[in-house]
Design a protein around this motif. Structure first.
Motif, PDB file in Angstrom:
ATOM      1  N   THR A   1       0.823  -1.129   0.021  1.00  0.00           N
ATOM      2  CA  THR A   1       0.038  -0.055   0.181  1.00  0.00           C
ATOM      3  C   THR A   1       0.923   1.380  -0.100  1.00  0.00           C
ATOM      4  OG1 THR A   1      -0.073   0.115   2.399  1.00  0.00           O
ATOM      5  CG2 THR A   1      -1.798  -1.101   0.910  1.00  0.00           C
TER       6      THR A   1
ATOM      7  N   ASP B   1      -3.907   3.762   3.178  1.00  0.00           N
ATOM      8  CA  ASP B   1      -4.570   2.736   2.398  1.00  0.00           C
ATOM      9  C   ASP B   1      -4.690   1.358   3.394  1.00  0.00           C
ATOM     10  OD1 ASP B   1      -5.142   4.557   0.564  1.00  0.00           O
ATOM     11  OD2 ASP B   1      -3.558   3.669  -0.932  1.00  0.00           O
TER      12      ASP B   1
ATOM     13  N   GLU C   1      -4.340   4.680  -3.042  1.00  0.00           N
ATOM     14  CA  GLU C   1      -5.648   5.709  -3.204  1.00  0.00           C
ATOM     15  C   GLU C   1      -5.307   6.808  -2.379  1.00  0.00           C
ATOM     16  OE1 GLU C   1      -8.910   4.158  -4.435  1.00  0.00           O
ATOM     17  OE2 GLU C   1      -7.041   3.232  -5.399  1.00  0.00           O
TER      18      GLU C   1
ATOM     19  N   ILE D   1     -10.350  -0.255  -3.128  1.00  0.00           N
ATOM     20  CA  ILE D   1      -9.602  -1.268  -2.577  1.00  0.00           C
ATOM     21  C   ILE D   1     -10.217  -2.759  -2.452  1.00  0.00           C
ATOM     22  CG2 ILE D   1      -8.422  -1.915  -0.363  1.00  0.00           C
ATOM     23  CD1 ILE D   1      -7.785   1.129  -0.046  1.00  0.00           C
TER      24      ILE D   1
END
Length: 351
Positions: free
Chosen positions: A80, A85, A148, A187
């Motif tokens: 990540t 995240d 993200e 995700i």
């Protein structure tokens, strides 16, 4: 201690030089035996992911800022790169093998909302905020990289995509501005766990709703979130910042003027002492890194004149110890319940 939260996260980014990126790409292509692009070629899943891990949910295609990525098999080795995240990945039952550092703290074991999820396992630290160590990431042989809540650049995405699957930040939002629900769903889809993801989101939405119903008076109040890391300089968070989003979902109204004062693409409006009247709202939440910062803010002559201060409607909470500010800065499916539990009695105590 620097928390890494002021004022615009992208301002902390220091990207890998172009020549270094090219060198890393060559290194990783050699080490990993070639990579995949951002469409749907053969999966780059490492052997350690194990055979037969493919789920009925796959293949899945996830759209993002830099195109779309098709994931053919269930990811087992996940890295990540978004600042928060790892929380959604942990909530869905996967421990990332690599993560970035945000708060200058190891992103495992400390936070009360993730301590049990990590257990004794520790991810490799592969970067700080938006600066990634490509060699470390490649050495982990991930079958999926998730970025993200990040400011990942196209150059970084292209380098990573040469040796693994990459799901970058949501395409319809500015960096760091996507709602937590959007990032969590992206995700969850990448991990083939959409059903579990929807339950997580539904449960969190229910907790926000319960707080709003318990305190209907909050809906009539305007709230601002601010911080200050040096004398004479103050930051008020815009409606796109996770901290402001958190209090909005609790039912409070945000102050539009803060958004108009922010520079384009920034998640804060930077204020001088002369502009502190912008923060004269019904409820003002200062999230700070020390009691010294609290005392400095309270001693500011212009701040001392604000009604929100004289009427004791301001609230000072720390980023850490207890980790209240960190919780609503993360604003994830794991940190939100902790944040609600901690902040609700503090807000209720203000009359």
């Amino acid at each position: 201690m620097s928390t890494g939260t002021r004022p615009v996260l992208a301002r902390f980014a220091r990207y890998v030089p172009r020549a270094a990126v090219a060198a890393v790409a060559a290194l990783t292509l050699t080490a990993c035996g070639g990579g995949t692009d951002n469409t749907a070629s053969e999966s780059g899943t490492s052997a350690s992911a194990g055979a037969g891990a493919e789920s009925a949910a796959f293949p899945v295609t996830v759209e993002h800022k830099y195109g779309s990525t098709t994931i053919e098999k269930e990811p087992k080795r996940v890295v990540t790169l978004g600042l928060s995240d790892q929380d959604a990945v942990l909530a869905l039952g996967i421990k990332p093998v690599g993560a970035v550092d945000w708060f200058k703290e190891q992103p495992y074991g400390k936070w009360p909302w993730t301590k049990d999820k990590w257990g004794s396992d520790a991810p490799e630290i592969v970067g700080e905020r938006d600066e990634y160590n490509m060699e470390k990431i490649a050495a982990l042989k991930p079958d999926l990289v998730i970025a993200e809540y990040s400011g990942m650049k196209k150059e970084q995405y292209d380098t990573l995509s040469k040796f693994t699957k990459v799901v970058a930040q949501p395409k319809d939002y500015a960096d760091y501005a996507a709602p937590w629900q959007v990032m969590t769903r992206q995700i969850g889809k990448a991990l083939g766990k959409e059903t579990e993801t929807e339950k997580l989101i539904t449960d969190i939405d229910a907790q926000f709703k319960a707080a709003r119903e318990a305190h209907p008076e909050w809906a009539a109040l305007t709230l601002a979130v601010a911080d200050s890391f040096e004398a004479g300089k103050y930051s008020a968070f815009t409606k796109t910042d996770p901290k402001a989003i958190f209090f909005s979902e609790l039912g409070f109204k945000l102050k539009p003027e803060i958004d108009t004062l922010a520079k384009p693409g920034w998640n804060v409006a930077e204020l001088s002492a002369e502009k502190l009247n912008v923060l004269d709202v019904d409820r003002l939440v200062w999230v700070t890194s020390s009691t010294e910062a609290n005392d400095r803010i309270k001693a500011e002559p212009l701040y001392k004149k604000l009604k929100v201060h004289t009427e004791k409607r301001d609230l000072f909470v720390p980023y850490q110890d207890p980790d209240i500010g960190a919780a609503f800065s993360f604003n994830t499916v794991l940190s939100i319940p902790y944040a609600i539990e901690e902040i609700e009695p503090l807000l209720t105590a203000i009359k």
